[in-house]
Design a protein around this motif. Sequence first.
Motif, PDB file in Angstrom:
ATOM      1  N   ALA A  82      -0.791   9.325  -0.404  1.00  0.00           N
ATOM      2  CA  ALA A  82      -1.697   8.735   0.039  1.00  0.00           C
ATOM      3  C   ALA A  82      -2.024   7.261  -0.210  1.00  0.00           C
ATOM      4  N   VAL A  83      -1.803   6.948  -1.539  1.00  0.00           N
ATOM      5  CA  VAL A  83      -1.516   5.715  -2.082  1.00  0.00           C
ATOM      6  C   VAL A  83      -0.434   4.859  -1.594  1.00  0.00           C
ATOM      7  N   LEU A  84       0.738   5.483  -1.771  1.00  0.00           N
ATOM      8  CA  LEU A  84       1.975   4.787  -1.355  1.00  0.00           C
ATOM      9  C   LEU A  84       1.677   4.437   0.445  1.00  0.00           C
ATOM     10  N   LYS A  85       1.232   5.324   1.239  1.00  0.00           N
ATOM     11  CA  LYS A  85       0.919   5.031   2.520  1.00  0.00           C
ATOM     12  C   LYS A  85       0.211   3.563   2.912  1.00  0.00           C
ATOM     13  N   LYS A  86      -0.514   3.153   1.806  1.00  0.00           N
ATOM     14  CA  LYS A  86      -1.310   2.030   2.083  1.00  0.00           C
ATOM     15  C   LYS A  86      -0.487   0.717   1.873  1.00  0.00           C
ATOM     16  N   ILE A  87       0.823   0.973   1.690  1.00  0.00           N
ATOM     17  CA  ILE A  87       1.641  -0.203   1.436  1.00  0.00           C
ATOM     18  C   ILE A  87       2.584  -0.312   2.810  1.00  0.00           C
ATOM     19  N   ASP A  88       2.497  -1.303   3.347  1.00  0.00           N
ATOM     20  CA  ASP A  88       3.380  -1.504   4.680  1.00  0.00           C
ATOM     21  C   ASP A  88       4.567  -1.839   4.729  1.00  0.00           C
ATOM     22  N   GLU A  89       5.448  -2.164   5.518  1.00  0.00           N
ATOM     23  CA  GLU A  89       6.880  -2.452   5.326  1.00  0.00           C
ATOM     24  C   GLU A  89       7.124  -3.618   4.853  1.00  0.00           C
ATOM     25  N   ASN A  90       6.238  -4.649   4.693  1.00  0.00           N
ATOM     26  CA  ASN A  90       6.290  -5.811   4.270  1.00  0.00           C
ATOM     27  C   ASN A  90       5.731  -5.972   2.955  1.00  0.00           C
ATOM     28  N   HIS A  91       5.503  -4.882   2.256  1.00  0.00           N
ATOM     29  CA  HIS A  91       5.363  -4.474   0.774  1.00  0.00           C
ATOM     30  C   HIS A  91       4.085  -5.039   0.607  1.00  0.00           C
ATOM     31  N   HIS A  92       3.149  -4.964   1.520  1.00  0.00           N
ATOM     32  CA  HIS A  92       1.518  -5.382   1.452  1.00  0.00           C
ATOM     33  C   HIS A  92       0.882  -4.369   1.248  1.00  0.00           C
ATOM     34  N   TYR A  93       0.146  -4.287  -0.077  1.00  0.00           N
ATOM     35  CA  TYR A  93      -1.130  -2.996  -0.085  1.00  0.00           C
ATOM     36  C   TYR A  93      -2.325  -3.504   0.307  1.00  0.00           C
ATOM     37  N   LYS A  94      -2.903  -2.497   1.056  1.00  0.00           N
ATOM     38  CA  LYS A  94      -4.143  -2.851   1.720  1.00  0.00           C
ATOM     39  C   LYS A  94      -5.125  -1.537   1.426  1.00  0.00           C
ATOM     40  N   GLN A 121       6.033  -0.008  -6.630  1.00  0.00           N
ATOM     41  CA  GLN A 121       4.698   0.151  -5.672  1.00  0.00           C
ATOM     42  C   GLN A 121       3.367  -0.343  -6.476  1.00  0.00           C
ATOM     43  N   VAL A 122       3.507  -0.144  -7.869  1.00  0.00           N
ATOM     44  CA  VAL A 122       2.203  -0.723  -8.566  1.00  0.00           C
ATOM     45  C   VAL A 122       2.235  -2.201  -8.510  1.00  0.00           C
ATOM     46  N   GLN A 123       3.413  -2.980  -8.494  1.00  0.00           N
ATOM     47  CA  GLN A 123       3.525  -4.413  -8.614  1.00  0.00           C
ATOM     48  C   GLN A 123       2.945  -4.738  -7.108  1.00  0.00           C
ATOM     49  N   TYR A 124       3.033  -4.108  -6.126  1.00  0.00           N
ATOM     50  CA  TYR A 124       2.577  -4.372  -4.891  1.00  0.00           C
ATOM     51  C   TYR A 124       0.876  -4.545  -4.960  1.00  0.00           C
ATOM     52  N   ILE A 125       0.540  -3.353  -5.543  1.00  0.00           N
ATOM     53  CA  ILE A 125      -1.120  -3.389  -5.668  1.00  0.00           C
ATOM     54  C   ILE A 125      -1.416  -4.770  -6.691  1.00  0.00           C
ATOM     55  N   VAL A 126      -0.525  -4.952  -7.904  1.00  0.00           N
ATOM     56  CA  VAL A 126      -1.017  -5.803  -8.742  1.00  0.00           C
ATOM     57  C   VAL A 126      -1.005  -7.295  -7.861  1.00  0.00           C
ATOM     58  N   ASN A 127       0.028  -7.430  -6.843  1.00  0.00           N
ATOM     59  CA  ASN A 127      -0.118  -8.635  -6.212  1.00  0.00           C
ATOM     60  C   ASN A 127      -1.242  -8.831  -5.153  1.00  0.00           C
ATOM     61  N   TYR A 128      -1.883  -7.901  -4.706  1.00  0.00           N
ATOM     62  CA  TYR A 128      -2.954  -7.826  -3.980  1.00  0.00           C
ATOM     63  C   TYR A 128      -4.299  -8.015  -4.919  1.00  0.00           C
ATOM     64  N   LEU A 129      -4.355  -7.378  -5.990  1.00  0.00           N
ATOM     65  CA  LEU A 129      -5.398  -7.809  -7.015  1.00  0.00           C
ATOM     66  C   LEU A 129      -5.461  -9.232  -7.554  1.00  0.00           C
ATOM     67  N   VAL A 130      -4.326  -9.649  -8.131  1.00  0.00           N
ATOM     68  CA  VAL A 130      -4.324 -11.056  -8.381  1.00  0.00           C
ATOM     69  C   VAL A 130      -4.658 -12.054  -7.387  1.00  0.00           C
ATOM     70  N   GLU A 131      -4.188 -11.709  -6.291  1.00  0.00           N
ATOM     71  CA  GLU A 131      -4.357 -12.762  -4.727  1.00  0.00           C
ATOM     72  C   GLU A 131      -5.894 -12.535  -4.752  1.00  0.00           C
ATOM     73  N   GLU A 132      -6.557 -11.452  -4.957  1.00  0.00           N
ATOM     74  CA  GLU A 132      -7.887 -11.475  -4.557  1.00  0.00           C
ATOM     75  C   GLU A 132      -9.110 -12.009  -5.673  1.00  0.00           C
ATOM     76  N   GLN A 133      -8.449 -12.088  -6.580  1.00  0.00           N
ATOM     77  CA  GLN A 133      -9.437 -12.443  -7.824  1.00  0.00           C
ATOM     78  C   GLN A 133     -10.184 -13.895  -7.250  1.00  0.00           C
ATOM     79  N   ARG A 134     -11.548 -13.863  -7.376  1.00  0.00           N
ATOM     80  CA  ARG A 134     -12.263 -14.870  -7.009  1.00  0.00           C
ATOM     81  C   ARG A 134     -11.704 -16.111  -7.949  1.00  0.00           C
ATOM     82  N   PRO A 135     -12.070 -17.459  -7.663  1.00  0.00           N
ATOM     83  CA  PRO A 135     -11.774 -18.504  -8.597  1.00  0.00           C
ATOM     84  C   PRO A 135     -12.622 -18.306  -9.619  1.00  0.00           C
ATOM     85  N   GLU A 136     -13.620 -17.969  -9.863  1.00  0.00           N
ATOM     86  CA  GLU A 136     -14.623 -17.553 -10.871  1.00  0.00           C
ATOM     87  C   GLU A 136     -14.220 -16.789 -11.886  1.00  0.00           C
TER      88      GLU A 136
END
Length: 597
Positions: A82-94, A121-136
Amino acid sequence: MRVTLNKLMFTILCLSMIFDRANFSLAAEMTPQLKAAVAKGASFLKANAKNTQNGAKSLVALAMIKADLPPETPEIEEAIQAVLKKIDENHHYKPKANNFYETGLDAYLLVEAGGDKYREQVQYIVNYLVEEQRPEGAWDYHPEEGKPTQGDTSCTHYACLGLWAAQRIGIQFDVSVWENVLKWHIARQNPDGGYAYCPGFREGDGGENSIITMTINGVCTMQIAAMQIDEQVVLSGPVVKSAEKAPVVKEGSEPANEEDKKKFGVLEAVELVDKPVETKIRLDGVIPPAAYTATKRSLDWMQSRYFSEGPGTGVMGYYYYSMERMGALANVDQIGSHNWFNEISGIMLKEQKPDGSWALTKLYSGTEVDTAFCILFLTRSTGKLIKRIPPPVLIGDGLLAGGRGLPDDLADAQYDGRAMKEKPKPTEPLDKLLASLSSTGDIDIADVQKQIIAKVQIGDKATLIGQIDQLVTLVDHPEAEVRRTVAWALGRTDNMDLAKYLITGLSDKDIGVMIESQNALCWLSRKTKGFGLSQSPLDDVSANATEQQKSDAISAWHKKAVLRWGEWYLNNRPFADRGDEFEAKLRADMERLKSGG
């Protein structure tokens, strides 16, 4: 030594911020009652995992893993997929629904279930988390258009749990992520020392007021962030304070000394991986001095507000698991006069339902989530993760570890009646290190063990294989610690021809060698849980047991170990060894044990 909040000095907080494992004191290992409760809860989760989705599904699967169900369990495998299915063909996790709770738990699950197997796959999740961190420096639910937000303490904590899990398998990202986490917590702490759910924002549980669950999470997040910045600081050396920088380890260079190259434990846990993964974390970050002060103020705030039961919060399961994390991460075993683990675990034993579930929470539905939180608490999942487990116990001439394998900090163990750290420390190639084991009276055997393990884990495995003859000459060494080290190394050769020495080790006169031999067989056979044997012959023995009861438990464990591993060996032994003298002796021993001899 018990640690109470009103005795926590600034320097102790500094030490806990960089994981001073040697000073942490836990209660005894899980009692049979707690083990039974965990097993019953895990059975409930297995039967009801189908009722969960998104973040709850990952949480439940994680709890089952911590309860010792193998990752191959269908319900756990379903959660992984179920986690792996959250990563699309472009390697974006959502994430699907729970945003950063879900995201952090998804990363945590993949790491615990597969280690390096799901690294990509964990790297894709990390990419999402780092991108979503607020500036603060925080994370928050995606706000409605025009809705103000300054970060969510709980979302931030679970995002950091995911990032921390990723770094345990060597995934790197800029250290400023952790620096900004600390800065946000320093800036958003309430004047009373606590934390609100959404600091500076009146919506949410408690409004702008400090609440205990968020204050606990604030402490945990600051500890995790500080640890990632200072992970390789020499634990026995000066604490990094103020604006001092931790030592920088550049790509392709060696640390200044062996202690700077800190590993996650001396003997790695039995995992189904081909080779250990060296975690590389950038060390050029700085811990703001105010982070230490903020941590102390939060711990002081909690002292008069701690509770173990009652109407204090509507999310009791969440609160209990948060307490477990804080206890391990902040090195807090006791709050005032309260031993939080003993109190809360006693309540859990009373509140567990006949079907194995817990239903402690009023603000969300679903007993699966509460049951998962309770299992994560009872198994001391964070404490075990960072190797804050009970100290080794000396039994006869052998050293019995609190968990699998040799203890993490062998320097505090005793050898020949002396502290190991008092002996000289050799620095030699692997062949010379092995040779030095023959003269253990003149060397620091703990350091030899550490160096052997470091060379095998990080170096060329062929180096170890080339020393097989030397290892074999040491299997009958008179010193138990040498035999234990040899058993560990034999397992890591992945050579089935050597399994017979480990089978023999199951009958060693030293209980530590027996344990290490089974651990090595688990590694060699790729059977993480072995054949259902407990980790130690004394796992289920009461602390007040007589010597005869302990002896009986060891005999029973030995019988099962020899019969089960003996049967495995006979079915899998190399063809060239069939019918040899060892097989004849093994069959005779097994027949004797079956007949009660």
